[in-house]
Write a protein that holds these residues in place. Structure first.
Motif, PDB file in Angstrom:
ATOM      1  N   HIS A   1      44.396 102.808  94.154  1.00 23.33           N
ATOM      2  CA  HIS A   1      45.073 101.963  95.134  1.00 23.33           C
ATOM      3  C   HIS A   1      44.238 100.707  95.378  1.00 23.33           C
ATOM      4  N   CYS A   2      44.874  99.746  96.024  1.00 26.27           N
ATOM      5  CA  CYS A   2      44.176  98.488  96.298  1.00 26.27           C
ATOM      6  C   CYS A   2      43.243  98.603  97.496  1.00 26.27           C
ATOM      7  N   SER A   3      43.491  99.572  98.366  1.00 24.43           N
ATOM      8  CA  SER A   3      42.663  99.714  99.557  1.00 24.43           C
ATOM      9  C   SER A   3      42.739 101.148 100.070  1.00 24.43           C
ATOM     10  N   GLU A   4      41.813 101.495 100.956  1.00 25.45           N
ATOM     11  CA  GLU A   4      41.819 102.835 101.531  1.00 25.45           C
ATOM     12  C   GLU A   4      43.053 103.051 102.389  1.00 25.45           C
ATOM     13  N   GLU A   5      43.527 102.001 103.047  1.00 22.74           N
ATOM     14  CA  GLU A   5      44.720 102.124 103.878  1.00 22.74           C
ATOM     15  C   GLU A   5      45.933 102.521 103.041  1.00 22.74           C
ATOM     16  N   HIS A   6      46.098 101.880 101.887  1.00 26.20           N
ATOM     17  CA  HIS A   6      47.233 102.223 101.024  1.00 26.20           C
ATOM     18  C   HIS A   6      47.052 103.608 100.406  1.00 26.20           C
ATOM     19  N   TRP A   7      45.809 103.996 100.156  1.00 29.32           N
ATOM     20  CA  TRP A   7      45.562 105.346  99.633  1.00 29.32           C
ATOM     21  C   TRP A   7      45.993 106.394 100.661  1.00 29.32           C
ATOM     22  N   GLN A   8      45.680 106.159 101.919  1.00 28.08           N
ATOM     23  CA  GLN A   8      46.082 107.094 102.956  1.00 28.08           C
ATOM     24  C   GLN A   8      47.594 107.070 103.178  1.00 28.08           C
ATOM     25  N   GLU A   9      48.213 105.932 102.950  1.00 24.36           N
ATOM     26  CA  GLU A   9      49.655 105.791 103.163  1.00 24.36           C
ATOM     27  C   GLU A   9      50.471 106.454 102.058  1.00 24.36           C
ATOM     28  N   ASP A  10      49.909 106.558 100.853  1.00 24.78           N
ATOM     29  CA  ASP A  10      50.644 107.086  99.701  1.00 24.78           C
ATOM     30  C   ASP A  10      50.661 108.617  99.745  1.00 24.78           C
ATOM     31  N   LEU A  11      51.796 109.183 100.121  1.00 26.83           N
ATOM     32  CA  LEU A  11      51.923 110.637 100.185  1.00 26.83           C
ATOM     33  C   LEU A  11      52.205 111.259  98.824  1.00 26.83           C
ATOM     34  N   GLU A  12      52.570 110.437  97.840  1.00 29.66           N
ATOM     35  CA  GLU A  12      52.879 110.943  96.507  1.00 29.66           C
ATOM     36  C   GLU A  12      51.625 111.195  95.676  1.00 29.66           C
ATOM     37  N   HIS A  13      50.515 110.618  96.100  1.00 27.44           N
ATOM     38  CA  HIS A  13      49.308 110.700  95.281  1.00 27.44           C
ATOM     39  C   HIS A  13      48.821 112.134  95.095  1.00 27.44           C
ATOM     40  N   LYS A  14      49.000 112.966  96.090  1.00 26.88           N
ATOM     41  CA  LYS A  14      48.499 114.337  96.008  1.00 26.88           C
ATOM     42  C   LYS A  14      49.195 115.136  94.908  1.00 26.88           C
ATOM     43  N   LYS A  15      50.371 114.663  94.446  1.00 31.92           N
ATOM     44  CA  LYS A  15      51.097 115.392  93.407  1.00 31.92           C
ATOM     45  C   LYS A  15      50.376 115.324  92.062  1.00 31.92           C
ATOM     46  N   TYR A  16      49.672 114.234  91.816  1.00 29.09           N
ATOM     47  CA  TYR A  16      48.981 114.099  90.532  1.00 29.09           C
ATOM     48  C   TYR A  16      47.467 113.949  90.683  1.00 29.09           C
ATOM     49  N   CYS A  17      46.967 114.033  91.908  1.00 34.23           N
ATOM     50  CA  CYS A  17      45.525 113.878  92.126  1.00 34.23           C
ATOM     51  C   CYS A  17      44.730 114.988  91.435  1.00 34.23           C
ATOM     52  N   GLY A  18      45.245 116.223  91.486  1.00 32.70           N
ATOM     53  CA  GLY A  18      44.534 117.332  90.856  1.00 32.70           C
ATOM     54  C   GLY A  18      44.403 117.157  89.352  1.00 32.70           C
ATOM     55  N   ARG A  19      45.451 116.629  88.701  1.00 32.74           N
ATOM     56  CA  ARG A  19      45.374 116.389  87.257  1.00 32.74           C
ATOM     57  C   ARG A  19      44.341 115.309  86.935  1.00 32.74           C
ATOM     58  N   LEU A  20      44.308 114.257  87.761  1.00 31.69           N
ATOM     59  CA  LEU A  20      43.349 113.186  87.515  1.00 31.69           C
ATOM     60  C   LEU A  20      41.910 113.695  87.668  1.00 31.69           C
ATOM     61  N   ARG A  21      41.664 114.545  88.633  1.00 33.99           N
ATOM     62  CA  ARG A  21      40.318 115.103  88.778  1.00 33.99           C
ATOM     63  C   ARG A  21      39.967 115.971  87.574  1.00 33.99           C
ATOM     64  N   GLU A  22      40.946 116.716  87.085  1.00 37.33           N
ATOM     65  CA  GLU A  22      40.738 117.555  85.904  1.00 37.33           C
ATOM     66  C   GLU A  22      40.331 116.708  84.707  1.00 37.33           C
ATOM     67  N   VAL A  23      41.029 115.589  84.492  1.00 35.15           N
ATOM     68  CA  VAL A  23      40.699 114.701  83.376  1.00 35.15           C
ATOM     69  C   VAL A  23      39.333 114.066  83.588  1.00 35.15           C
ATOM     70  N   ASN A  24      39.026 113.683  84.813  1.00 43.23           N
ATOM     71  CA  ASN A  24      37.721 113.109  85.128  1.00 43.23           C
ATOM     72  C   ASN A  24      36.604 114.064  84.717  1.00 43.23           C
ATOM     73  N   GLU A  25      36.712 115.309  85.114  1.00 41.36           N
ATOM     74  CA  GLU A  25      35.666 116.275  84.786  1.00 41.36           C
ATOM     75  C   GLU A  25      35.617 116.573  83.293  1.00 41.36           C
ATOM     76  N   ASP A  26      36.787 116.592  82.632  1.00 41.18           N
ATOM     77  CA  ASP A  26      36.801 116.823  81.190  1.00 41.18           C
ATOM     78  C   ASP A  26      36.067 115.712  80.445  1.00 41.18           C
ATOM     79  N   GLU A  27      36.296 114.466  80.850  1.00 40.63           N
ATOM     80  CA  GLU A  27      35.641 113.344  80.172  1.00 40.63           C
ATOM     81  C   GLU A  27      34.132 113.386  80.375  1.00 40.63           C
ATOM     82  N   HIS A  28      33.688 113.755  81.552  1.00 44.12           N
ATOM     83  CA  HIS A  28      32.245 113.867  81.785  1.00 44.12           C
ATOM     84  C   HIS A  28      31.657 115.063  81.041  1.00 44.12           C
TER      85      HIS A  28
END
Length: 531
Positions: free
Chosen positions: A114-141
């Protein structure tokens, strides 16, 4: 090419890590050395991993690896903030405001989202794919952590009396003798590395899970695969051994539009031949972005194939280890240092890095007339790569195709995506790539004319459906083919999510689905009467 095609084809990191295996050191001892200490140079030193297993999560900007930090910077220049984008679409059409680029990194997944923390908190859809993004983050590391990745230690020859199961990844790994996949991360790494060769093997093998009973194999498909399996297998009751391949023709597999699959180490493709001990294979990688070997004056990259093929777990891959000779020239080292840390995959995915040149690698430009190479890797496996459009080399094979020995594989070709270069003369809109003369327009009709089966994969249900629909609209393709394999999931697709740099919300899986067609056969029937 179309945007989403860039998500699943970059396997260079997996290729490099798959090449790294421990190098065995041997020494001899005399009768006078029993009471002496072993020399330090013969001691095996285990390199400590950069990251521990419980320390794999890092925000992109704070990653210890430059390539991941560079990717985060690339995403920040390409991806729009989803909240800004939703506000932008709701504004009047005359407004000149544009969505802001993502700058704020989610503390839960580490990606700039997101562009800012405010928009991150406002986006309720983010939690739907946040877990997958963390999974990819850890896989790459994890891939860069420096640990010994046991899931990349591939087994050798199959026991002739042991059957291989193609029901799913778990049964395949068990029946092939792979190391135990103890974690979901290990499953993702191994499936991403092996999805290309094992997808081919699972389609062609006589024990394939694609059968008429589950309605994946059609009657016409059964005929086509029966012809290929006569070449790949031996008569019932005969042991499948290398000796049985002496009087057999070579099985030719043409992989068109190849990109990342052409950069996989040869010992990974050797896993395909181990599924068919009594067959000989010649793989043809053909496409404008096929990876070619390094120049003749440059040697293998440090820690890659020179050590990779020395592992006894590779079976017949041990012999080619002797082929990697020479050292890197200063020019090659300088070019490697100047190479960008990360090239974002957006409109046109980059060509994979040059592959390691083996001793028996030879240039084939005089044979095919295009930049190409051929390497006889093992007695069972020969690999040829051509950096050209298939339409430029089809004439050289046109009179030699045989449905008993030849087939085509197209990994996520993007038939249904709009062409970036061709437009319709009547409507002015971009043509579908299957109808575009610059992409697949001239290729697919020529493949159908060979009557050899054509197998295609897709990276999502939507991608498969889009490609299928494009078949009914393409000239010289619609109504000119029979189904071999009906569209559906591929049991040997990658289980690793691939994330788009232009929008982290877009995620796909390599080779999710598979289907197949063949040029229509019109049998001539004798007419008994004219009335």
């Amino acid at each position: 090419m179309a945007l989403p095609r860039s998500l699943y084809r970059n396997a260079s990191l997996l290729s490099r890590r798959a090449c790294v295996r421990p190098c065995q050191v041997t020494s001899s001892r005399t009768i006078f050395s029993w009471f002496k200490k072993a020399d330090d140079k013969f001691k095996t030193k285990t390199k400590e991993p950069v990251l521990a297993e419980d320390n794999l999560f890092h925000p992109f900007s704070k990653s210890p690896f430059p390539a991941i930090r560079a990717r985060g910077e690339a995403i920040q220049t390409l991806a729009p903030c989803p909240v800004c984008a939703s506000h932008h679409h709701s504004l009047d059409s005359h407004t000149s405001s544009q969505p802001k680029a993502v700058k704020y990194e989610c503390p839960d997944c580490g990606w700039p989202t997101h562009c800012s923390e405010e928009h991150w908190q406002e986006d309720l859809e983010h939690k739907k794919y946040c877990g997958r993004l963390r999974e990819v983050n850890e896989d790459e590391h994890d891939l860069r952590s420096g640990r010994k990745i046991k899931e990349f230690e591939l087994p050798g020859q199959q026991d002739t009396e042991a059957a291989i199961s193609f029901a799913n990844w778990d049964l395949f790994w068990y029946t092939r003798g792979f190391p135990s996949m103890d974690t979901e991360r290990s499953r993702r790494h191994a499936s991403k590395l092996l999805t290309y060769p094992i997808t081919i093997g699972s389609v062609l093998h006589q024990h394939s899970g694609l059968t008429q009973s589950n309605q994946r194999l059609t009657p016409e498909g059964s005929r086509s695969l029966a012809a290929l399996r006569m070449t790949l297998h031996v008569p019932p009751g005969t042991p499948e051994t290398e000796e049985a391949s002496v009087d057999k023709p070579q099985m030719r597999i043409f992989i068109l539009g190849a990109r990342a699959e052409s950069s996989l180490p040869p010992h990974v493709w050797e896993q395909l031949t181990m599924l068919f001990p009594a067959a000989l294979f010649h793989l043809y990688f053909i496409g404008p972005q096929v990876s070619l070997p390094k120049p003749p004056n440059s040697g293998p990259q440090p820690g890659t194939a020179a050590k990779a093929d020395a592992s006894p777990t590779q079976g017949s891959a041990a012999e080619p280890a002797k082929e990697n000779e020479g050292t890197e020239s200063p020019e090659a080292t300088k070019a490697e240092d100047e190479k960008p840390i990360y090239v974002p995959n957006v409109y046109e995915p980059p060509t994979p890095a040059p592959i390691v040149r083996l001793k028996r690698t030879r240039e084939s430009i005089e044979i095919y007339g295009v930049p190409s190479y051929t390497v006889p890797y093992t007695p069972q496996l020969t690999i040829t790569g051509m950096q050209a459009n298939y339409a430029d080399v089809h004439a050289q094979f046109q009179e030699t195709f045989d449905p008993y020995t030849d087939c085509f594989f197209l990994f996520s070709p993007g038939f249904g995506f709009p062409s970036p270069t061709s437009v319709s003369e009547t409507t002015g809109e971009p043509l579908k790539q299957i109808a575009s003369p610059a992409e697949w327009g001239a290729v697919i009709p020529s493949l159908l004319a060979t009557k050899c089966p054509i197998f295609v994969t897709g990276f999502s249900p939507t991608d498969v459906e889009r490609d299928i629909k494009s078949l009914s609209e393409a000239p010289e393709v619609a109504g000119e083919f029979d189904w071999v394999i009906t569209p559906g999931p591929n049991a040997f697709g990658s289980e690793k999510w691939e994330v788009a740099d232009f929008d982290p919300r877009v995620m796909v899986k390599t080779n999710w689905g598979v289907w197949g067609i063949r040029g229509k056969r019109r049998d001539i029937r004798e007419r008994k009467s004219w009335f």
